[in-house]
Design an enzyme around this catalytic site. Sequence first.
Site, PDB file in Angstrom:
ATOM      1  N   LYS A  37       0.756  -1.665  -0.156  1.00 22.75           N
ATOM      2  CA  LYS A  37      -0.145  -0.121   0.112  1.00 22.75           C
ATOM      3  C   LYS A  37       0.605   1.303  -0.334  1.00 22.75           C
ATOM      4  CE  LYS A  37      -1.630   2.215   4.028  1.00 22.75           C
ATOM      5  NZ  LYS A  37      -2.592   3.255   3.965  1.00 22.75           N
ATOM      6  N   ASP A  64      -3.409   4.464  -1.945  1.00 20.68           N
ATOM      7  CA  ASP A  64      -4.054   4.686  -1.228  1.00 20.68           C
ATOM      8  C   ASP A  64      -4.025   6.541  -1.512  1.00 20.68           C
ATOM      9  OD1 ASP A  64      -5.552   5.635   1.202  1.00 20.68           O
ATOM     10  OD2 ASP A  64      -3.790   4.655   2.728  1.00 20.68           O
ATOM     11  N   LEU A  65      -5.039   7.079  -1.702  1.00 19.52           N
ATOM     12  CA  LEU A  65      -4.792   8.436  -1.991  1.00 19.52           C
ATOM     13  C   LEU A  65      -6.232   9.617  -1.718  1.00 19.52           C
ATOM     14  CD1 LEU A  65      -2.833   9.206  -5.381  1.00 19.52           C
ATOM     15  CD2 LEU A  65      -2.143   8.680  -3.022  1.00 19.52           C
ATOM     16  N   LYS A  66      -7.301   8.147  -1.231  1.00 18.27           N
ATOM     17  CA  LYS A  66      -8.664   8.522  -0.507  1.00 18.27           C
ATOM     18  C   LYS A  66      -9.436   9.877  -1.352  1.00 18.27           C
ATOM     19  CE  LYS A  66      -7.653   6.477   4.086  1.00 18.27           C
ATOM     20  NZ  LYS A  66      -6.235   6.801   3.761  1.00 18.27           N
ATOM     21  N   ASP A  69     -13.485  14.620  -4.420  1.00 13.66           N
ATOM     22  CA  ASP A  69     -14.084  16.012  -5.203  1.00 13.66           C
ATOM     23  C   ASP A  69     -14.807  16.531  -5.694  1.00 13.66           C
ATOM     24  OD1 ASP A  69     -13.187  18.261  -6.288  1.00 13.66           O
ATOM     25  OD2 ASP A  69     -10.689  18.055  -6.212  1.00 13.66           O
ATOM     26  N   THR A 123     -11.299   6.001  10.879  1.00 19.05           N
ATOM     27  CA  THR A 123     -11.787   5.671  12.692  1.00 19.05           C
ATOM     28  C   THR A 123     -11.139   6.625  13.000  1.00 19.05           C
ATOM     29  OG1 THR A 123      -9.309   4.674  12.076  1.00 19.05           O
ATOM     30  CG2 THR A 123     -11.895   2.984  11.760  1.00 19.05           C
ATOM     31  N   GLN A 193      -1.773   2.468  17.523  1.00 18.23           N
ATOM     32  CA  GLN A 193      -3.673   1.536  17.277  1.00 18.23           C
ATOM     33  C   GLN A 193      -3.780   1.588  18.250  1.00 18.23           C
ATOM     34  OE1 GLN A 193      -4.614   1.131  14.704  1.00 18.23           O
ATOM     35  NE2 GLN A 193      -3.393   1.153  12.802  1.00 18.23           N
ATOM     36  N   GLY A 213       0.883  -2.541   8.971  1.00 19.34           N
ATOM     37  CA  GLY A 213       2.014  -2.209   8.605  1.00 19.34           C
ATOM     38  C   GLY A 213       3.373  -2.149   9.296  1.00 19.34           C
ATOM     39  N   ARG A 214       3.789  -1.764  10.423  1.00 14.60           N
ATOM     40  CA  ARG A 214       4.448  -1.546  11.491  1.00 14.60           C
ATOM     41  C   ARG A 214       4.555  -2.829  11.767  1.00 14.60           C
ATOM     42  NH1 ARG A 214       2.740   3.380  14.003  1.00 14.60           N
ATOM     43  NH2 ARG A 214       0.494   2.709  13.426  1.00 14.60           N
TER      44      ARG A 214
HETATM   45  O1  C5P Z   1       1.909   0.244  10.808  1.00 10.17           O
HETATM   46  P1  C5P Z   1       0.733  -0.366  10.714  1.00 10.17           P
HETATM   47  O2  C5P Z   1       0.158  -1.722  11.045  1.00 10.17           O
HETATM   48  O3  C5P Z   1      -0.398   0.759  12.393  1.00 10.17           O
HETATM   49  O4  C5P Z   1      -0.129   0.791   9.438  1.00 10.17           O
HETATM   50  C1  C5P Z   1      -1.641   0.423   9.569  1.00 10.17           C
HETATM   51  C2  C5P Z   1      -1.504   1.478   7.454  1.00 10.17           C
HETATM   52  O5  C5P Z   1      -2.748   1.305   8.032  1.00 10.17           O
HETATM   53  C3  C5P Z   1      -0.993   2.904   7.872  1.00 10.17           C
HETATM   54  O6  C5P Z   1      -1.141   3.394   7.045  1.00 10.17           O
HETATM   55  C4  C5P Z   1      -2.698   3.554   8.538  1.00 10.17           C
HETATM   56  O7  C5P Z   1      -2.317   5.327   7.542  1.00 10.17           O
HETATM   57  C5  C5P Z   1      -3.559   3.165   7.775  1.00 10.17           C
HETATM   58  N1  C5P Z   1      -4.999   3.245   8.591  1.00 10.17           N
HETATM   59  C6  C5P Z   1      -5.140   2.671   9.906  1.00 10.17           C
HETATM   60  N2  C5P Z   1      -6.429   2.822   9.756  1.00 10.17           N
HETATM   61  C7  C5P Z   1      -7.477   3.481   9.670  1.00 10.17           C
HETATM   62  C8  C5P Z   1      -7.601   3.705   8.275  1.00 10.17           C
HETATM   63  C9  C5P Z   1      -5.756   3.723   7.519  1.00 10.17           C
HETATM   64  O8  C5P Z   1      -4.249   3.333  10.823  1.00 10.17           O
HETATM   65  N3  C5P Z   1      -8.638   3.761  10.090  1.00 10.17           N
END
Ligand code: C5P
Length: 238
Positions: A37, A64-66, A69, A123, A193, A213-214
């Site tokens: 992503k 993921d540019l959401k 407009d 969220t 989170q 992600g992380r």
């Molecule tokens: O590192 P991590 O697993 O927390 O990354 C989650 C990814 O999902 C990030 O790119 C974050 O911006 C995205 N995201 C999120 N919660 C949302 C929508 C998107 O964590 N509600």
Amino acid sequence: MKNKNIAPRIVVALDYADAKSALNLAEQLNPEICRVKVGKELFTAAGPQLIERLIAGGHSVFLDLKFHDIPTTVAKACEAASRLGVWMLNVHASGGTAMMEAAREGVERSGQDPLLIAVTVLTSMNQQMLSEVGVTGTVADQVLNLASLTQKSGLDGVVCSAQEAPILRKSLGEEFCLVTPGIRPADAALDDQSRVVTPSQALALGSSYLVIGRPITQSKNPLETLTKIHEGLEAKSQ
Ligand code: C5P
């Protein structure tokens, strides 16, 4: 009709500030067991060239540019994004039916066939923030309302929390794509989170694709961590 919920289900969030760091991580991953992503920060810094390089490396890319407009602008943005050859792209459902239908037409004009999904309620927003912007219902009602509108507008799915997945799966059917962030393997740090689920809990709750992600990008051995999560999911789905 194309199957919208197919493996690999893990989507690694490349939340980096520049192309070099993103490519360095992407090169360590196995595209057979994950997708990647690219969000606003990385795309703004590194542009379409990065997307082309990721695709050339065998990766499926969720851009993921959401977009949000006027319909014409969103249609053109979706057409341009689809032409890059991405696997998935997204818009904000709160742009309304006309905007989402225009987004779908833009994708079709590109001659490509990516999944087009929508964000319902961010969220990061709570009940009070929603009422500040004039939404009187509950967060859960607004999520379901916007997800239904997304489906009626001909889009393929929504981004949602895994907690919201069961009700959306029940109301919107098996084919609708549910893309869920907020995933943490049981032994991983929470980072920023708060309400998280494990990868196999997310699948059980009805998630189609898991954005992680992380736990992978900050791991000492990203491929090993990815493989472990993948094998855990495979074991559950057998
Ligand atoms: O590192 P991590 O697993 O927390 O990354 C989650 C990814 O999902 C990030 O790119 C974050 O911006 C995205 N995201 C999120 N919660 C949302 C929508 C998107 O964590 N509600």
